[in-house]
Design an enzyme around this catalytic site. Structure first.
Site, PDB file in Angstrom:
ATOM      1  CG  HIS A 115     -52.890  65.801 -55.101  1.00  0.00           C
ATOM      2  ND1 HIS A 115     -51.930  65.746 -56.089  1.00  0.00           N
ATOM      3  CD2 HIS A 115     -52.351  65.149 -54.021  1.00  0.00           C
ATOM      4  CE1 HIS A 115     -50.870  65.099 -55.646  1.00  0.00           C
ATOM      5  NE2 HIS A 115     -51.097  64.727 -54.393  1.00  0.00           N
ATOM      6  CD  GLU A 116     -54.135  64.490 -50.466  1.00  0.00           C
ATOM      7  OE1 GLU A 116     -54.132  63.271 -50.187  1.00  0.00           O
ATOM      8  OE2 GLU A 116     -53.094  65.154 -50.595  1.00  0.00           O
TER       9      GLU A 116
ATOM     10  CG  HIS B 180     -53.072  60.221 -53.362  1.00  0.00           C
ATOM     11  ND1 HIS B 180     -52.068  59.623 -54.086  1.00  0.00           N
ATOM     12  CD2 HIS B 180     -52.650  61.488 -53.105  1.00  0.00           C
ATOM     13  CE1 HIS B 180     -51.085  60.485 -54.268  1.00  0.00           C
ATOM     14  NE2 HIS B 180     -51.414  61.621 -53.689  1.00  0.00           N
TER      15      HIS B 180
END
Length: 408
Positions: A21-22, A25
């Site tokens: 998820h990170e 980003h």
């Protein structure tokens, strides 16, 4: 041994889900020329880290690391908001200076990554084991009517009974499908059982479908003793056994698994959405379960409960369900992060959307774009929502420790 292996593997799966998820980003930020200062998994004290220089965004150094508690993560992008301090060198590459669509893309990068991972996991299950038929009939169809045991022992065994039960005496029969209890619609055997048990009146009306026709049947439940959360509780019972759903597995090859996985993803996504909406209403039950009340099998679980369930699946050699649980986790994380409240991704996206709409209206009036939103004004909302999330997390973890959901 397989149980503990499953727990460990699922915990690793959670950590990898957060890391990806990170990473979503971070990758999007670099694509749009933003500087990423730090990329960490977990929170608390730093266990280990290293630095690496990147050519993107004018050349910069990113610190990668692992924190002591690997249950979260963060990607520190320079100038994520106008209130974040940046150095003169970072200023040209600050996130808040980028176009609104680029900021939305970066803020959505983690959600997009979780969606991709979830679909890939489902595809892997489809090719390796096959997928459950999502159109299986789960309606509460009566298999047989029976007598009602008057009591349940502490070990779960039921007392013996004879004769016809209330359902049979009222005229219910095998093949009837219960569609409503007391006027309230029901869709599963569990919903029927819960509605009947909660009945306090002398009679209850069951609406059933029989050979395509709807009919109301008035049943006089018996009051029986059942064990709930370790306590003997008097509930209503009518003596119905439901047909087990005829589950079947759909098999795919690598090519047909593509549309099959996408279709199944739609069904799973809808289920995750319904589960997310149901969470607030289940919080009181989770709190009660901490103090000994019966735990709803459909109540929310923490990472502790999910890892424990992963262990049970591994012990039962249900690896396809294990992978599906990880896919479900990715979809939940994606959807949860879209809630339009800070500090979640959805909250930041909502701010960017507000700025865009405000500036469009100002342009119509012949005015220059407004200043970036002052995030300090959102701090009370951020702190309040963060406190709610922390309290909820503590409650669910406590329930998973003292009164875990047991599936086997």
């Amino acid at each position: 041994m397989s149980f503990f292996l499953g727990v460990a593997l699922f915990a690793v799966g959670i950590a990898v889900t957060i890391a990806l998820h990170e990473w979503g980003h971070m990758t999007a930020a670099r694509v749009f020329g933003m500087r990423v200062r730090r990329y960490f998994i977990g929170f608390g004290p730093t266990v280990a880290s290293f630095r690496r220089r990147h050519r993107a965004a004018g050349g910069h150094v990113t610190e990668y690391g692992l924190k002591a508690v690997p249950l979260g993560g963060f990607c520190d992008i320079a100038g994520m908001t106008a209130a974040d301090p940046v150095t003169p060198e970072e200023e040209p590459y600050a996130m808040y200076r980028r176009p609104w669509w680029a900021r939305v893309a970066v803020l959505s990068g983690g959600v997009a990554m979780n969606l991709v991972v979830g679909v890939l996991l489902i595809y892997a299950v489809a090719v390796t084991w096959g997928l459950p038929d999502p159109d299986v009939d789960l309606s509460p169809r009566i298999a047989q009517t029976q007598c009602v045991p008057p009591a349940e022992a502490a070990d779960g065994t039921l007392a013996e009974c004879t004769g016809a039960g209330p359902a049979e005496l009222a005229g219910l029969r095998a093949g009837d499908v219960v569609v409503a209890v007391g006027g309230a619609e029901v869709a599963t055997p569990r919903e029927v059982a819960e509605a009947v048990r909660a009945t306090e009146d002398a009679t209850v009306v069951l609406t059933v479908e029989r050979v395509g026709q709807l009919m109301d049947v008035t049943v006089a439940p018996e009051r029986v003793t059942r064990m709930v959360g370790g306590d003997a509780v008097e509930v209503a019972a009518v003596g119905i056994a439901f047909q087990a759903p005829k589950q079947r597995i759909l098999e795919y090859d690598p090519l047909t698994a593509v549309p099959g996985s996408l279709a199944f993803t739609g069904h799973m996504f809808a289920a995750v959405w319904e589960g997310l909406l149901a969470i607030p209403g289940k919080v009181p039950g989770v709190v009660a379960s901490v103090f000994g009340a019966e735990r709803d099998p459909e109540s929310p679980m923490s990472v502790v409960g999910a890892s424990r369930f992963g262990g049970e699946l591994a012990e039962a050699d249900l690896w396809s369900m294990f992978v599906m649980m990880l896919a479900n986790l990715n979809f939940f994380l994606a959807m949860f992060n879209l809630i339009p409240l800070p500090p979640l991704d959805g909250g930041h996206i909502a701010v960017v959307g507000y700025e865009r709409l405000r500036d469009l209206l100002r342009r119509v009036r012949g005015l220059a774009p407004g200043a970036p939103v002052d995030y300090t004004r959102l701090m009370p909302v951020t702190l309040a929502f963060t406190a709610v999330l922390l309290a909820f997390g503590i409650i669910v973890i406590a329930a998973d420790v003292v009164n875990p959901i047991r599936f086997f």
